[in-house]
Design an enzyme around this catalytic site. Sequence first.
Site, PDB file in Angstrom:
ATOM      1  N   HIS A 123      -5.191   2.901  -0.690  1.00 36.47           N
ATOM      2  CA  HIS A 123      -4.765   4.196  -1.405  1.00 36.47           C
ATOM      3  C   HIS A 123      -4.761   5.315  -0.227  1.00 36.47           C
ATOM      4  O   HIS A 123      -5.038   6.395  -0.593  1.00 36.47           O
ATOM      5  CB  HIS A 123      -5.787   4.587  -2.514  1.00 36.47           C
ATOM      6  CG  HIS A 123      -5.606   3.557  -3.643  1.00 36.47           C
ATOM      7  ND1 HIS A 123      -6.703   3.276  -4.302  1.00 36.47           N
ATOM      8  CD2 HIS A 123      -4.739   3.338  -4.421  1.00 36.47           C
ATOM      9  CE1 HIS A 123      -6.357   2.564  -5.604  1.00 36.47           C
ATOM     10  NE2 HIS A 123      -4.942   2.560  -5.333  1.00 36.47           N
TER      11      HIS A 123
ATOM     12  N   GLU B 170       2.799  10.067  -3.438  1.00 42.83           N
ATOM     13  CA  GLU B 170       3.037   9.283  -2.057  1.00 42.83           C
ATOM     14  C   GLU B 170       4.340   9.031  -1.603  1.00 42.83           C
ATOM     15  O   GLU B 170       4.450   9.024  -0.394  1.00 42.83           O
ATOM     16  CB  GLU B 170       2.583   7.845  -2.656  1.00 42.83           C
ATOM     17  CG  GLU B 170       0.877   7.940  -3.209  1.00 42.83           C
ATOM     18  CD  GLU B 170       0.495   6.567  -4.031  1.00 42.83           C
ATOM     19  OE1 GLU B 170       1.067   6.552  -5.044  1.00 42.83           O
ATOM     20  OE2 GLU B 170      -0.038   5.864  -3.240  1.00 42.83           O
TER      21      GLU B 170
ATOM     22  N   ARG C  48       6.572   1.365   1.784  1.00 38.98           N
ATOM     23  CA  ARG C  48       5.226   1.347   1.786  1.00 38.98           C
ATOM     24  C   ARG C  48       4.590   0.022   1.914  1.00 38.98           C
ATOM     25  O   ARG C  48       5.131  -1.063   1.261  1.00 38.98           O
ATOM     26  CB  ARG C  48       4.745   1.613   0.033  1.00 38.98           C
ATOM     27  CG  ARG C  48       3.353   1.629   0.095  1.00 38.98           C
ATOM     28  CD  ARG C  48       2.952   1.281  -1.299  1.00 38.98           C
ATOM     29  NE  ARG C  48       1.502   1.812  -1.694  1.00 38.98           N
ATOM     30  CZ  ARG C  48       1.274   2.594  -2.407  1.00 38.98           C
ATOM     31  NH1 ARG C  48       1.866   2.859  -3.460  1.00 38.98           N
ATOM     32  NH2 ARG C  48      -0.102   2.727  -2.726  1.00 38.98           N
TER      33      ARG C  48
ATOM     34  N   ARG D 142      -9.004  -5.394 -12.484  1.00 40.64           N
ATOM     35  CA  ARG D 142      -9.856  -5.992 -11.435  1.00 40.64           C
ATOM     36  C   ARG D 142     -11.399  -5.503 -11.691  1.00 40.64           C
ATOM     37  O   ARG D 142     -11.687  -4.405 -12.044  1.00 40.64           O
ATOM     38  CB  ARG D 142      -9.447  -5.447 -10.129  1.00 40.64           C
ATOM     39  CG  ARG D 142      -8.227  -6.196  -9.640  1.00 40.64           C
ATOM     40  CD  ARG D 142      -7.675  -5.599  -8.185  1.00 40.64           C
ATOM     41  NE  ARG D 142      -6.411  -4.825  -8.522  1.00 40.64           N
ATOM     42  CZ  ARG D 142      -5.979  -3.795  -7.841  1.00 40.64           C
ATOM     43  NH1 ARG D 142      -6.314  -3.624  -6.586  1.00 40.64           N
ATOM     44  NH2 ARG D 142      -4.766  -3.093  -8.138  1.00 40.64           N
TER      45      ARG D 142
ATOM     46  N   LYS E 196      10.292  -0.146  -6.568  1.00 44.92           N
ATOM     47  CA  LYS E 196      10.310   1.323  -6.941  1.00 44.92           C
ATOM     48  C   LYS E 196      11.137   2.148  -5.776  1.00 44.92           C
ATOM     49  O   LYS E 196      10.861   1.754  -4.672  1.00 44.92           O
ATOM     50  CB  LYS E 196       8.954   1.835  -7.026  1.00 44.92           C
ATOM     51  CG  LYS E 196       8.220   1.328  -8.527  1.00 44.92           C
ATOM     52  CD  LYS E 196       7.053   2.159  -8.718  1.00 44.92           C
ATOM     53  CE  LYS E 196       6.227   1.476  -9.551  1.00 44.92           C
ATOM     54  NZ  LYS E 196       4.740   1.340  -9.225  1.00 44.92           N
TER      55      LYS E 196
END
Length: 384
Positions: A163, A368, A74, A224, A14
């Site tokens: 996060h 973000e 990131r 998860r 991304k």
Amino acid sequence: MKVLVLNSGSSSIKYELRDPDTGTALAAGEIGRIGEAGGLPDHGSALGSVLRALRAEAGGPLADLSEVDAVGHRVVHGGSHFTGPALLTPDVIRRIEECAPLAPLHNPPALLGIREALKVLPAIPQVAVFDTAFHATIPAEAHVYALPYEYHERYGVRRYGFHGISLQSVTRKADATLGGGLAEMKAVVAHLGNGASITALAGGRSVDTSMGLTPLEGLVMGTRPGDVDPGALLYMMRELGLDAAQMDQVLNKESGLLGLSGASNDMRDILEAATAGDERAGLALDVYCYRLRKYIGAYAAALGGLDLLVFTAGVGENSPAVRAKVCEGLGFLGIELDGEANTRACGADADIAAVGADVRVLVVATDEERVIAEETVAVVARSR
Ligand code: AMP
């Protein structure tokens, strides 16, 4: 200024080209299916595609790649090495590699993206921004597991939390929405995306979070399970014969909303099926919301009270139904929603608490990429 923000996953890259001075995105996109049939063969060719898409010939905003001032990557896991972003040097890359076993799904593809970007843009400063760094403030009582201490001391087995980049964005935007005051507040932030975690903040700093050594602990997620009795995992390995690789697959890819519903990891599908009367989807929704409610109560106890609850990421920002179900029965903590404001709140930052309720409840859209771009600029400026 122009900062290229890259988020390299196992089968996707991304990207966003950001102007940190104005906070705007000049271009954004995603190259998917890397290494899969019909997709590009590897991260190198995917990054080539990204860079081509940014150029004017392809309709992008850049006449020349030299207009990019910096690249921000990131990186999910910085382990104990990184409590803030870092300029990429051979030593920093080596230490990110050391953290790879702690985040096998995330760090290796990030490293692929980093290596390829350094190859094609060698003259441009590049920075790693870590999801774990925000949680460096969590005290020992909350980050040490009650395992034999040497696993913590010698091998770094502890809660790291994730996060963090989103939390940086969300805490800043929440403070702005409130007109200031977060620094004096006891707050809980629920980041509910495909991965989900919840964080307790005292004075804007993380003091506990639900994800642990890896992004598996805590809340129910898309695929998860979050918290499970470790004995259940030992039972599955010992009695059912699953090996570590099979457990990895079960815990990362086959559990959570998908595992419970047997149908989908996407909350939109779960809500639709539950409303249509599908029992397993209803159960998945109940388990998801109950776990969240339990954590909000636990963190209110850990903080000694609660002033603010924030919902963010895909589910948190877009699902009034989940927000309402989670907050049901939390009136004793002072959490009470304004039903209409909750239904309306999608996309933009909003306060959805009932007038006069003790706890402010905000919906905040996480950004973000903006944080990564700003951190990248700050690190590059410091390094000069
Ligand atoms: P993220 O990882 O933050 O992109 O969030 C992705 C998840 O958000 C998806 O898997 C969906 O489950 C969820 N999501 C997105 N839009 C909605 C919506 N309108 N209602 C419920 N869940 C949503």
